[in-house]
Design a protein around this motif. Structure first.
Motif, mmCIF file in Angstrom:
data_model
loop_
_atom_site.group_PDB
_atom_site.id
_atom_site.type_symbol
_atom_site.label_atom_id
_atom_site.label_comp_id
_atom_site.label_asym_id
_atom_site.label_seq_id
_atom_site.Cartn_x
_atom_site.Cartn_y
_atom_site.Cartn_z
ATOM 1 N N ALA A 81 3.173 -10.773 -4.869
ATOM 2 C CA ALA A 81 2.516 -10.270 -6.173
ATOM 3 C C ALA A 81 1.238 -10.421 -5.534
ATOM 4 C CB ALA A 81 2.401 -11.486 -7.437
ATOM 5 N N THR A 82 0.820 -10.945 -4.542
ATOM 6 C CA THR A 82 -0.745 -10.516 -4.122
ATOM 7 C C THR A 82 -0.877 -9.604 -3.503
ATOM 8 O OG1 THR A 82 -0.758 -13.176 -4.241
ATOM 9 C CG2 THR A 82 -2.563 -12.023 -2.691
ATOM 10 N N ALA A 83 0.189 -9.326 -2.648
ATOM 11 C CA ALA A 83 -0.079 -8.066 -1.780
ATOM 12 C C ALA A 83 -0.219 -7.190 -2.482
ATOM 13 C CB ALA A 83 1.425 -8.044 -0.807
ATOM 14 N N LEU A 84 1.063 -7.183 -4.003
ATOM 15 C CA LEU A 84 0.825 -5.637 -4.403
ATOM 16 C C LEU A 84 -0.311 -5.538 -5.449
ATOM 17 C CD1 LEU A 84 4.653 -6.141 -5.757
ATOM 18 C CD2 LEU A 84 3.719 -4.308 -4.390
ATOM 19 N N PHE A 85 -0.979 -7.005 -6.177
ATOM 20 C CA PHE A 85 -2.089 -6.406 -7.296
ATOM 21 C C PHE A 85 -3.178 -5.899 -6.193
ATOM 22 C CE2 PHE A 85 0.680 -8.196 -9.668
ATOM 23 C CZ PHE A 85 0.407 -7.557 -11.257
ATOM 24 N N THR A 86 -3.325 -7.027 -4.872
ATOM 25 C CA THR A 86 -3.976 -6.328 -4.168
ATOM 26 C C THR A 86 -4.616 -4.649 -3.750
ATOM 27 O OG1 THR A 86 -3.949 -8.729 -2.719
ATOM 28 C CG2 THR A 86 -5.176 -6.327 -1.936
ATOM 29 N N ALA A 87 -3.365 -3.949 -3.317
ATOM 30 C CA ALA A 87 -2.208 -2.961 -3.106
ATOM 31 C C ALA A 87 -3.643 -1.600 -4.479
ATOM 32 C CB ALA A 87 -1.425 -2.196 -2.662
ATOM 33 N N LEU A 88 -3.473 -2.561 -5.723
ATOM 34 C CA LEU A 88 -3.120 -1.865 -6.980
ATOM 35 C C LEU A 88 -4.418 -1.758 -7.606
ATOM 36 C CD1 LEU A 88 -0.270 -3.291 -9.212
ATOM 37 C CD2 LEU A 88 -0.631 -0.684 -8.089
ATOM 38 N N ALA A 89 -4.972 -3.309 -7.181
ATOM 39 C CA ALA A 89 -6.834 -3.416 -7.131
ATOM 40 C C ALA A 89 -8.383 -2.141 -6.635
ATOM 41 C CB ALA A 89 -7.126 -4.671 -6.908
ATOM 42 N N ASP A 90 -7.195 -2.289 -4.927
ATOM 43 C CA ASP A 90 -7.684 -1.030 -4.433
ATOM 44 C C ASP A 90 -7.927 0.230 -5.153
ATOM 45 O OD1 ASP A 90 -8.668 -2.741 -2.468
ATOM 46 O OD2 ASP A 90 -7.053 -2.176 -1.045
ATOM 47 N N LYS A 91 -6.994 0.744 -5.535
ATOM 48 C CA LYS A 91 -6.908 2.188 -5.906
ATOM 49 C C LYS A 91 -6.600 2.381 -7.615
ATOM 50 C CE LYS A 91 -4.630 2.994 -1.389
ATOM 51 N NZ LYS A 91 -3.643 2.917 -0.678
ATOM 52 N N VAL A 92 -6.467 1.341 -8.154
ATOM 53 C CA VAL A 92 -5.897 1.631 -9.277
ATOM 54 C C VAL A 92 -7.044 1.220 -10.619
ATOM 55 C CG1 VAL A 92 -4.252 1.284 -11.451
ATOM 56 C CG2 VAL A 92 -3.668 2.337 -8.903
ATOM 57 N N THR A 93 -7.408 1.869 -11.528
ATOM 58 C CA THR A 93 -8.731 1.435 -12.536
ATOM 59 C C THR A 93 -8.071 1.440 -14.273
ATOM 60 O OG1 THR A 93 -8.693 3.671 -12.835
ATOM 61 C CG2 THR A 93 -10.648 3.353 -10.912
ATOM 62 N N HIS A 142 0.576 -1.395 -0.079
ATOM 63 C CA HIS A 142 0.294 0.076 0.166
ATOM 64 C C HIS A 142 1.102 1.372 -0.126
ATOM 65 C CE1 HIS A 142 -4.351 -1.343 0.109
ATOM 66 N NE2 HIS A 142 -3.866 -2.318 0.804
ATOM 67 N N LEU A 143 1.535 1.508 0.654
ATOM 68 C CA LEU A 143 2.890 2.265 0.630
ATOM 69 C C LEU A 143 2.810 2.815 -0.857
ATOM 70 C CD1 LEU A 143 5.235 1.879 4.233
ATOM 71 C CD2 LEU A 143 2.942 3.531 4.034
ATOM 72 N N LEU A 144 3.892 1.647 -1.195
ATOM 73 C CA LEU A 144 4.455 1.445 -2.366
ATOM 74 C C LEU A 144 3.219 2.188 -3.794
ATOM 75 C CD1 LEU A 144 6.856 0.793 -4.500
ATOM 76 C CD2 LEU A 144 5.861 -1.305 -4.512
ATOM 77 N N VAL A 145 2.227 1.550 -3.417
ATOM 78 C CA VAL A 145 0.996 2.051 -4.606
ATOM 79 C C VAL A 145 0.535 3.076 -4.152
ATOM 80 C CG1 VAL A 145 -1.332 1.729 -5.403
ATOM 81 C CG2 VAL A 145 0.883 -0.250 -4.746
#
Ligand code: HEM
Length: 393
Positions: free
Chosen positions: A353-365, A118-121
């Motif tokens: 990858a799961t952590a990164l794509f979860t954080a991206l999916a929360d915010k990036v459209t 989440h911090l990275l995203v």
């Protein structure tokens, strides 16, 4: 009766083939189940069926003489790492490495990974436009395993160069292999240095292994190779898979929408990325007994290059193999290998990858490409070097 060897003089390691490998892989698959690579005096297995069979037949397709395509590297590595051993040595090293990489052992890290993701995203959203390889895909692989292993900060700035050299040197003895050897030497020097007690953070995986060596549970001289087994294969491979996924989500926004509306699909993202663009093109094996590849006899003593990348695109096995489809049943892909040498770290790569794509999916459209991907030119690794993107929220 002597058989006429099906052979090819195509150079799998020529710049132009590396830059755009899939048409060549297809040509080679169509040319035969096994091809003698006249330039390198070794066999190539380009099709899925034979690749899978070879990976499952570790007695016949031995790793104990090394998995590279040159004698210098094979002599230096044989028997010295989990990758370059056969049972029983292999099983002992694999147990040591695998004990920290089981789903149960990894579960404890998922919360921390998600926090870091989440911090990275958030940082990347703030930037808006960035290089997905340097700014997104590299962040976790360059910090997660080094942190878990407890290696010092000093020297980490070279890890990307060193880890890449460790793979590069497994190619044929070409210009790329030769120029990687000094970097590989530096990497080995660094690992030997940090294997000393004071350099490994207390409580880390590295420090635990040091204590196990003290207690006589691990042969002390295996400590540097074990550190290398964790570190070397964990960086470029994971970066490559993450970058492929971002590239494909940018090209196919419908796939990103599907993932955002069904988060269970995240579990398959790395598998499909690694199937589509296998980060490791292939590795070598040494034949201990003859092998029949659909009517072609490969003789005991021959070397074989087993191509994960070509097998994962084999039309005989995969429907529409060039299409990125996160709904696909990816079971059986060989991007993580198969059999006893299959990737021991894949659970960790998937957790990252799961952590990164979860954080991206929360915010990036949306991911939008703002330029073409530039690919690395490398003997063994396939991965994007730069991928300019803009994210929309
Ligand atoms: C997307 C990321 C990754 C990919 C695509 C990948 C790919 C592979 C492949 C193809 C093999 C099989 C080698 C063979 O057949 O000889 C392998 C083995 C291995 N990988 Fe990975 N890898 C990844 C991530 C990792 C990570 C994160 C680690 C460490 C934490 C790791 C450690 C290893 C080790 C130690 C082996 C050797 C296992 C053995 O010989 O038993 N890999 N990997």
């Amino acid at each position: 009766m002597t058989q006429t060897l099906p052979s090819t003089d195509i150079d799998l390691f020529a710049d132009e083939v590396i830059a755009d490998p899939h048409p060549t892989y297809r040509e080679l698959r169509d040319a035969g189940s096994a091809l003698w690579m006249s330039r390198y005096d070794c066999w190539l297995l380009p099709r899925y069926a034979e690749v899978f069979a070879a990976l499952r037949d570790h007695d016949r397709f031995s790793s104990a003489s090394g998995v590279g395509l040159n004698d210098v590297m094979n002599q230096a590595t044989k028997g010295g790492s989990v990758l370059c051993t056969d049972p029983p040595e292999h099983d002992h090293l694999r147990r040591i490495l695998g004990s920290r990489l089981t789903p149960r052992a990894l579960r404890g890290h998922s919360e921390d990974f998600l926090r870091r993701a989440h911090l990275l995203v958030d940082e990347l959203i703030e930037k808006g436009s960035f290089d997905a390889v340097a700014d997104f895909s590299s962040a976790f692989p360059l910090s997660v395993v080094p942190d878990l292993l407890g290696v010092p900060e000093d020297g980490r700035e070279h890890l990307l160069k060193w880890a890449s050299a460790a793979f590069q040197a497994e190619g044929p003895m070409n210009e790329r292999t030769q120029s990687s050897l000094p970097d590989l030497q530096e990497f080995l020097g660094y690992i030997t240095d940090v294997a000393g007690e004071q350099k490994l953070a207390s409580g880390s995986w590295g420090h635990q292994m040091l204590l196990e060596a003290r207690a006589g549970e691990i042969d002390e001289k295996m400590l540097p190779p074990l550190l290398l087994d964790y570190l070397g294969p964990s960086i470029d491979t994971t970066i490559s898979a993450l970058s492929t996924a971002i590239w494909q989500f940018a090209l196919h926004p419908d796939q990103w929408d599907a993932l955002r509306s069904d988060r269970t699909l995240i579990a398959n993202v790395v598998n499909e990325a690694v199937r589509l663009e296998a980060p490791i093109r292939g590795f070598g094996r040494h034949l201990t007994h003859d092998f029949d590849a659909d009517g072609v006899t490969l003789a005991a003593g021959d070397w074989v290059f087993v191509s994960y990348a070509s097998a994962n695109r084999d039309e005989r096995r995969w429907e529409n193999p060039g299409r990125f489809d996160i709904h696909r049943d990816t079971a059986g892909h060989v991007g993580f290998g198969s059999g006893i040498h299959s990737c021991v770290g894949q659970g960790l790569a998937k957790l990252e990858a799961t952590a990164l794509f979860t954080a991206l999916a929360d915010k990036v459209t949306r991911f939008e490409l703002t330029g073409e991907p530039v690919w690395n030119v490398h003997n063994i690794l396939r991965g994007i070097a730069t991928l300019p993107v803009t994210v929309r929220v």
